[in-house]
Design a protein around this motif. Structure first.
Motif, short mmCIF file in Angstrom:
data_model
loop_
_atom_site.label_atom_id
_atom_site.label_comp_id
_atom_site.label_asym_id
_atom_site.label_seq_id
_atom_site.Cartn_x
_atom_site.Cartn_y
_atom_site.Cartn_z
N ARG A 1 -4.17 -1.08 -4.24
CA ARG A 1 -3.24 -0.76 -3.16
C ARG A 1 -2.66 0.64 -3.28
NH1 ARG A 1 0.39 -5.93 -1.57
NH2 ARG A 1 0.29 -4.77 0.40
N CYS A 2 -3.11 1.39 -4.28
CA CYS A 2 -2.63 2.75 -4.45
C CYS A 2 -3.37 3.67 -3.47
CB CYS A 2 -2.86 3.24 -5.88
SG CYS A 2 -1.99 2.29 -7.14
N THR A 3 -2.63 4.28 -2.57
CA THR A 3 -3.24 5.21 -1.61
C THR A 3 -3.26 6.64 -2.14
OG1 THR A 3 -1.09 5.48 -0.52
CG2 THR A 3 -2.57 3.78 0.35
N SER A 4 -2.45 6.92 -3.16
CA SER A 4 -2.46 8.21 -3.83
C SER A 4 -1.92 8.00 -5.24
CB SER A 4 -1.64 9.25 -3.07
OG SER A 4 -0.28 8.87 -3.01
N VAL B 1 -10.28 6.69 -1.73
CA VAL B 1 -9.11 7.01 -2.54
C VAL B 1 -9.45 8.20 -3.42
CG1 VAL B 1 -9.75 5.40 -4.40
CG2 VAL B 1 -7.36 6.09 -4.11
N ASP C 1 0.84 -1.19 0.00
CA ASP C 1 0.00 0.00 0.00
C ASP C 1 0.88 1.25 0.00
OD1 ASP C 1 -2.04 -1.80 0.22
OD2 ASP C 1 -2.58 -1.29 2.28
N ASP D 1 -11.77 1.28 0.60
CA ASP D 1 -11.60 2.47 1.42
C ASP D 1 -11.70 3.71 0.53
OD1 ASP D 1 -11.07 1.09 3.94
OD2 ASP D 1 -9.19 0.47 3.00
#
Length: 205
Positions: free
Chosen positions: A38-41, A61, A25, A59
Protein backbone atom coordinates in the motif's frame (compact mmCIF):
# COMPACT_ATOMS: atom_id res chain seq x y z
CA UNK A 1 29.16 -14.69 -2.36
CA UNK A 2 30.82 -11.28 -2.79
CA UNK A 3 28.93 -9.83 0.20
CA UNK A 4 29.44 -12.65 2.71
CA UNK A 5 31.09 -10.31 5.22
CA UNK A 6 28.36 -7.64 5.16
CA UNK A 7 26.65 -7.68 8.61
CA UNK A 8 22.95 -8.58 8.65
CA UNK A 9 20.42 -7.45 9.69
CA UNK A 10 21.42 -3.99 8.49
CA UNK A 11 22.77 -1.71 11.21
CA UNK A 12 20.22 0.78 12.46
CA UNK A 13 17.21 -1.54 12.17
CA UNK A 14 15.10 -2.32 15.24
CA UNK A 15 13.80 -5.88 15.03
CA UNK A 16 12.18 -5.42 18.45
CA UNK A 17 9.63 -2.97 17.06
CA UNK A 18 6.33 -4.36 15.69
CA UNK A 19 5.84 -4.85 11.98
CA UNK A 20 2.62 -3.28 10.72
CA UNK A 21 0.63 -2.85 7.52
CA UNK A 22 -0.02 0.70 6.30
CA UNK A 23 -3.55 1.71 7.23
CA UNK A 24 -4.22 3.19 3.78
CA UNK A 25 -2.60 3.76 0.43
CA UNK A 26 -0.06 6.55 0.68
CA UNK A 27 3.55 7.50 1.42
CA UNK A 28 5.58 5.29 3.76
CA UNK A 29 8.44 6.08 6.11
CA UNK A 30 11.32 3.77 7.07
CA UNK A 31 10.36 1.13 9.63
CA UNK A 32 9.06 -2.41 10.06
CA UNK A 33 6.23 -3.67 7.84
CA UNK A 34 4.33 -6.86 7.12
CA UNK A 35 3.74 -5.60 3.58
CA UNK A 36 4.57 -2.49 1.59
CA UNK A 37 1.92 -3.14 -1.07
CA UNK A 38 0.00 0.00 0.00
CA UNK A 39 3.05 2.26 -0.10
CA UNK A 40 2.65 4.69 -3.00
CA UNK A 41 6.01 6.34 -2.28
CA UNK A 42 8.99 5.72 0.00
CA UNK A 43 11.02 8.17 2.03
CA UNK A 44 14.77 7.43 1.99
CA UNK A 45 15.93 4.86 4.55
CA UNK A 46 15.76 1.19 5.55
CA UNK A 47 12.52 -0.80 5.37
CA UNK A 48 12.22 -4.17 7.12
CA UNK A 49 9.56 -6.42 5.58
CA UNK A 50 8.76 -9.34 7.89
CA UNK A 51 6.60 -12.39 7.36
CA UNK A 52 6.19 -15.63 5.44
CA UNK A 53 4.42 -14.35 2.32
CA UNK A 54 5.29 -11.94 -0.48
CA UNK A 55 4.33 -8.33 -0.95
CA UNK A 56 2.66 -8.30 -4.38
CA UNK A 57 2.92 -5.18 -6.50
CA UNK A 58 -0.04 -4.70 -8.88
CA UNK A 59 0.64 -1.12 -9.99
CA UNK A 60 3.72 0.99 -10.57
CA UNK A 61 5.85 1.94 -7.57
CA UNK A 62 9.20 3.67 -7.34
CA UNK A 63 11.54 3.84 -4.35
CA UNK A 64 14.75 5.89 -4.30
CA UNK A 65 17.59 5.89 -1.73
CA UNK A 66 16.14 2.88 0.09
CA UNK A 67 17.22 -0.52 1.34
CA UNK A 68 14.45 -3.14 1.51
CA UNK A 69 15.34 -5.92 3.94
CA UNK A 70 13.26 -9.13 3.79
CA UNK A 71 13.23 -11.40 6.81
CA UNK A 72 10.99 -13.77 8.80
CA UNK A 73 8.64 -12.98 11.70
CA UNK A 74 7.15 -14.15 14.99
CA UNK A 75 3.76 -13.57 16.59
CA UNK A 76 3.52 -12.38 20.19
CA UNK A 77 0.14 -11.48 21.65
CA UNK A 78 -1.34 -10.98 18.19
CA UNK A 79 1.46 -8.64 17.15
CA UNK A 80 3.96 -9.39 14.38
CA UNK A 81 7.64 -8.75 15.00
CA UNK A 82 10.56 -9.17 12.59
CA UNK A 83 12.76 -12.13 13.42
CA UNK A 84 15.81 -13.67 11.75
CA UNK A 85 14.96 -16.67 9.61
CA UNK A 86 15.85 -20.06 11.05
CA UNK A 87 19.28 -21.51 10.44
CA UNK A 88 19.10 -24.10 7.69
CA UNK A 89 16.49 -22.12 5.77
CA UNK A 90 13.02 -20.68 6.28
CA UNK A 91 10.60 -19.00 3.90
CA UNK A 92 10.24 -15.36 4.82
CA UNK A 93 9.01 -12.17 3.21
CA UNK A 94 9.59 -11.43 -0.45
CA UNK A 95 8.51 -9.13 -3.28
CA UNK A 96 6.34 -10.21 -6.23
CA UNK A 97 4.88 -8.45 -9.24
CA UNK A 98 1.76 -9.36 -11.22
CA UNK A 99 -0.44 -7.82 -13.87
CA UNK A 100 1.08 -4.45 -14.69
CA UNK A 101 2.96 -4.22 -11.40
CA UNK A 102 6.32 -2.54 -11.89
CA UNK A 103 8.77 -1.81 -9.09
CA UNK A 104 11.81 0.40 -9.61
CA UNK A 105 14.11 0.37 -6.59
CA UNK A 106 17.24 2.47 -6.22
CA UNK A 107 19.66 1.63 -3.43
CA UNK A 108 21.03 3.70 -0.59
CA UNK A 109 23.06 6.78 -1.43
CA UNK A 110 22.89 8.40 2.03
CA UNK A 111 22.75 7.43 5.69
CA UNK A 112 25.24 6.80 8.47
CA UNK A 113 26.29 3.25 7.58
CA UNK A 114 28.61 3.29 4.56
CA UNK A 115 28.79 -0.53 4.35
CA UNK A 116 25.18 -0.54 3.08
CA UNK A 117 25.46 2.21 0.47
CA UNK A 118 24.43 0.95 -2.95
CA UNK A 119 22.29 -1.93 -1.63
CA UNK A 120 18.67 -1.85 -2.81
CA UNK A 121 17.24 -5.27 -1.89
CA UNK A 122 18.71 -7.52 0.80
CA UNK A 123 17.32 -10.81 2.09
CA UNK A 124 18.11 -12.52 5.40
CA UNK A 125 20.76 -15.11 4.50
CA UNK A 126 18.46 -17.93 5.71
CA UNK A 127 15.42 -16.62 3.80
CA UNK A 128 14.51 -19.20 1.11
CA UNK A 129 11.63 -17.18 -0.37
CA UNK A 130 11.00 -16.98 -4.11
CA UNK A 131 10.54 -13.73 -6.00
CA UNK A 132 7.92 -14.12 -8.73
CA UNK A 133 7.42 -11.60 -11.54
CA UNK A 134 4.56 -12.80 -13.70
CA UNK A 135 2.19 -11.42 -16.32
CA UNK A 136 3.65 -8.02 -17.14
CA UNK A 137 5.28 -7.54 -13.75
CA UNK A 138 8.69 -5.88 -13.98
CA UNK A 139 11.42 -5.36 -11.39
CA UNK A 140 14.14 -2.78 -12.02
CA UNK A 141 16.94 -2.51 -9.45
CA UNK A 142 19.56 0.23 -9.41
CA UNK A 143 22.23 -1.09 -7.07
CA UNK A 144 22.93 -4.43 -5.43
CA UNK A 145 20.24 -7.11 -5.10
CA UNK A 146 21.29 -9.70 -2.50
CA UNK A 147 19.36 -12.98 -2.09
CA UNK A 148 22.12 -15.06 -0.59
CA UNK A 149 20.39 -18.34 0.31
CA UNK A 150 21.16 -21.12 -2.22
CA UNK A 151 17.44 -21.99 -2.27
CA UNK A 152 16.33 -18.42 -3.06
CA UNK A 153 14.77 -18.29 -6.53
CA UNK A 154 14.09 -15.51 -9.01
CA UNK A 155 11.05 -16.79 -10.94
CA UNK A 156 10.21 -14.94 -14.19
CA UNK A 157 7.07 -16.10 -16.01
CA UNK A 158 4.91 -14.86 -18.85
CA UNK A 159 6.20 -11.37 -19.58
CA UNK A 160 7.69 -10.87 -16.13
CA UNK A 161 11.17 -9.36 -16.27
CA UNK A 162 14.11 -8.32 -14.10
CA UNK A 163 16.57 -5.56 -15.03
CA UNK A 164 19.62 -5.08 -12.84
CA UNK A 165 21.92 -2.06 -12.83
CA UNK A 166 24.51 -3.60 -10.52
CA UNK A 167 25.54 -6.87 -8.89
CA UNK A 168 22.87 -9.51 -8.29
CA UNK A 169 23.37 -12.44 -5.92
CA UNK A 170 20.66 -15.12 -5.99
CA UNK A 171 20.36 -18.85 -5.44
CA UNK A 172 18.88 -19.66 -8.85
CA UNK A 173 16.89 -18.21 -11.75
CA UNK A 174 13.88 -19.77 -13.52
CA UNK A 175 12.66 -18.23 -16.78
CA UNK A 176 9.50 -19.29 -18.61
CA UNK A 177 8.42 -16.51 -20.92
CA UNK A 178 6.88 -15.26 -24.11
CA UNK A 179 10.01 -14.47 -26.07
CA UNK A 180 10.91 -11.08 -24.58
CA UNK A 181 14.13 -10.24 -22.72
CA UNK A 182 13.35 -11.38 -19.19
CA UNK A 183 16.72 -10.99 -17.52
CA UNK A 184 18.89 -8.02 -18.36
CA UNK A 185 22.07 -6.69 -16.77
CA UNK A 186 23.09 -3.15 -17.54
CA UNK A 187 25.87 -0.81 -16.40
CA UNK A 188 26.09 0.26 -12.77
CA UNK A 189 24.34 3.46 -11.84
CA UNK A 190 27.23 5.93 -11.39
CA UNK A 191 25.91 7.33 -8.09
CA UNK A 192 25.79 3.95 -6.34
CA UNK A 193 29.19 3.17 -4.81
CA UNK A 194 28.61 -0.51 -4.00
CA UNK A 195 29.65 -2.62 -5.73
CA UNK A 196 32.46 -1.34 -7.87
CA UNK A 197 33.29 -2.72 -11.28
CA UNK A 198 31.12 -4.23 -14.01
CA UNK A 199 27.65 -5.65 -13.40
CA UNK A 200 27.68 -9.29 -12.40
CA UNK A 201 25.34 -12.11 -11.48
CA UNK A 202 26.31 -14.69 -8.87
CA UNK A 203 24.22 -17.90 -8.86
CA UNK A 204 24.76 -19.75 -5.60
CA UNK A 205 22.79 -22.94 -6.22
Amino acid sequence: DPFATVPLPPAGTDLGAPATEPAADGPCAPGNYTTVARCTSFSPGVYVIAGSSPTTIHDAVRATDVLLYFTCSRQTGGTTYPEPCAAGGQEGASLDGAGSGTAEISGRTSGGYPEYLGFAMVFDRNNTATQRWVGNGDLVVHGASYLANPEALLDLRGNGSFMAHGVTVVGDVLMRGQGRDQLHFSVNAPDLPVPAGPPQVHLLH
